[in-house]
Design an enzyme around this catalytic site. Structure first.
Site, PDB file in Angstrom:
ATOM      1  N   ILE A   1       1.067  -1.196  -0.032  1.00 25.95           N
ATOM      2  CA  ILE A   1       0.077   0.172   0.016  1.00 25.95           C
ATOM      3  C   ILE A   1       0.918   1.272  -0.080  1.00 25.95           C
ATOM      4  CG2 ILE A   1      -1.939   1.226   1.104  1.00 25.95           C
ATOM      5  CD1 ILE A   1      -2.512  -1.751   0.048  1.00 25.95           C
TER       6      ILE A   1
ATOM      7  N   GLU B   1       0.108  -1.281 -10.242  1.00 21.87           N
ATOM      8  CA  GLU B   1      -1.251  -0.971 -11.064  1.00 21.87           C
ATOM      9  C   GLU B   1      -1.530  -2.344 -12.143  1.00 21.87           C
ATOM     10  OE1 GLU B   1      -2.918   0.886  -9.888  1.00 21.87           O
ATOM     11  OE2 GLU B   1      -1.953   2.753  -9.464  1.00 21.87           O
TER      12      GLU B   1
ATOM     13  N   THR C   1       0.941  -5.997 -12.868  1.00 16.62           N
ATOM     14  CA  THR C   1       1.904  -6.409 -13.534  1.00 16.62           C
ATOM     15  C   THR C   1       1.977  -6.177 -15.158  1.00 16.62           C
ATOM     16  OG1 THR C   1       1.630  -8.700 -13.792  1.00 16.62           O
ATOM     17  CG2 THR C   1       2.527  -8.007 -11.735  1.00 16.62           C
TER      18      THR C   1
END
Length: 399
Positions: A177, A382, A384
């Site tokens: 995160i 976002e 791979t």
């Protein structure tokens, strides 16, 4: 052994400040915006990046400054404090920021992504309540989708939210995160129903909620000024009025947000690669061997030409996908192509920039070694690049 001099200070300044990319923008306002962004990037980002990266310190106050000048809400409506700019313009702002400091550009991209669930799926009351402070930079956001055992397979998430009166009780762990421990709010994707994508909901959680516990920061290869960590949810109670859209409708929010987020990362990759080209060209024009600048040797000159071509091609893909989005057309597959190509290009270009500098490219006296370390993560976040290929191939076979 005598150490050769590094680049003169005046050359480093010219690389950072005076390099210019010709752009075609939709309005005079957009040209003025890009010029403002360049000025801010040169004055506020470029002088600080080395220090903050060396210390691993997140530039939170700098993000507030960007928010106050309107750069954290560019693609969102003016009525909530946004800039009402086309995605085409927003992505070029990201590119300019990334040329000076990738971690800051990524922070803007992640925050913009974190605002999307409220802006796109929140009720009118939720938009009025939350968006002004989000878009103004007073509240920093994070996006909690991945888990320790489930990254690419997001629909297999195990974090649960159980309704208890007027609250949801959230239990589980999210991983990787960005802004963990620094964010003021988290978009938490969690299971409220059965297995698979149909049982996922999205909650907007206040970071100060008891039971939301950011863990130790990951020790990352690059982007060291950007905090990344797991977040544990230990019976965290989130008010039910912070549910976005409907129960079990959260997975479509996550996937829709990622289409735009992938373009943000692609634009960051273009900016980073452009910075590497700028620096390598400047160095090759100054560095002399065998009595002339190394840029005059075909082996180096052709390498620089290939680098510049890859950056231009990546930029074109990014802007083509953005224009589809701005026109309200389907753009998911094109976003995947842009993210795939731009981030792979950034990895190649930054690696070649290190090669142009030779031994000097391997030491921290020059920024290209940092560029190379930073480029790697862009092929992962976002979604791979293997997932991007899956998205593209499925779109092809669907016709």
């Amino acid at each position: 052994m005598q150490r050769l001099n590094t680049l003169p200070a005046d050359l480093v300044t010219s690389v950072n400040v005076h390099s210019h990319v010709e752009r075609i923008l939709p309005t005079d306002e957009a040209y003025a915006l890009l010029e403002l962004v360049r000025e801010i990037a040169d004055a506020e980002l470029a002088p600080r990046v080395d220090d903050f990266e060396a210390r691993g310190e997140f530039p939170r106050e700098l993000l507030r400054t960007l928010g106050r000048v309107g750069l954290l809400g560019l693609p969102y409506p003016e009525e909530y404090g946004g800039g009402a700019q086309p995605y085409e313009v927003y992505l070029q702002v990201l590119e300019e920021l990334a040329r000076r400091w990738l971690a800051v550009a990524e922070a803007v991209s992640v925050h913009t992504l974190a605002c999307y669930p409220v802006a796109g799926y929140g009720s009118d009351a939720q938009r009025k309540r939350f968006l002004p402070d989000m878009l103004g930079g007073e509240l920093l956001g994070a996006y909690c989708l991945s888990e320790p055992a489930g990254g690419s397979d997001a629909a297999a998430m195990t974090t649960k939210a159980v309704r208890d009166g007027d609250e949801y009780v959230v239990t589980g762990t999210k991983a990787w995160i960005t802004h963990a421990g620094q964010a003021d709010f988290y978009n938490v994707f969690c299971r409220t129903g059965g297995p698979g994508a149909g049982g996922v909901s999205c909650l907007l959680a206040d970071a100060a909620t008891p039971g939301i516990e950011p863990q130790a920061r990951e020790r990352t290869m690059g982007l060291r000024s950007s905090p990344v960590a797991q977040i544990a949810f230990d019976g965290a109670r989130v008010p039910a009025d912070r549910l976005l859209s409907e129960e079990n409708k959260g997975f479509r929010i996550a996937m829709s947000a990622l289409d735009g987020g992938r373009l943000g990362i692609a634009a960051c990759a273009v900016g980073l690669a452009q910075a590497a080209v700028d620096y390598a060209v400047a160095y090759a024009g100054e560095r002399e061997q065998f009595g002339r600048p190394i840029a005059q040797f075909q082996g180096i000159g052709f390498m620089l030409a290939d680098m510049a071509t890859q950056v231009s091609a990546a930029r074109a893909l990014v802007l083509a996908a953005a224009r589809l989005r701005d026109a309200g057309r389907p753009y998911g597959a094109e976003a995947a192509k842009a993210k795939l190509f731009a981030t792979d290009a950034a990895m190649r270009v930054t690696t070649d920039a290190v090669q142009v500098l030779g031994g000097y490219g391997y030491v921290a006296d020059h920024p290209v070694e940092r560029y190379m370390r930073e480029a790697k993560v862009l092929q992962i976040v976002e979604g791979t690049n293997q997932i991007q290929r899956l998205v593209i191939s499925r779109a092809l076979t669907r016709g």
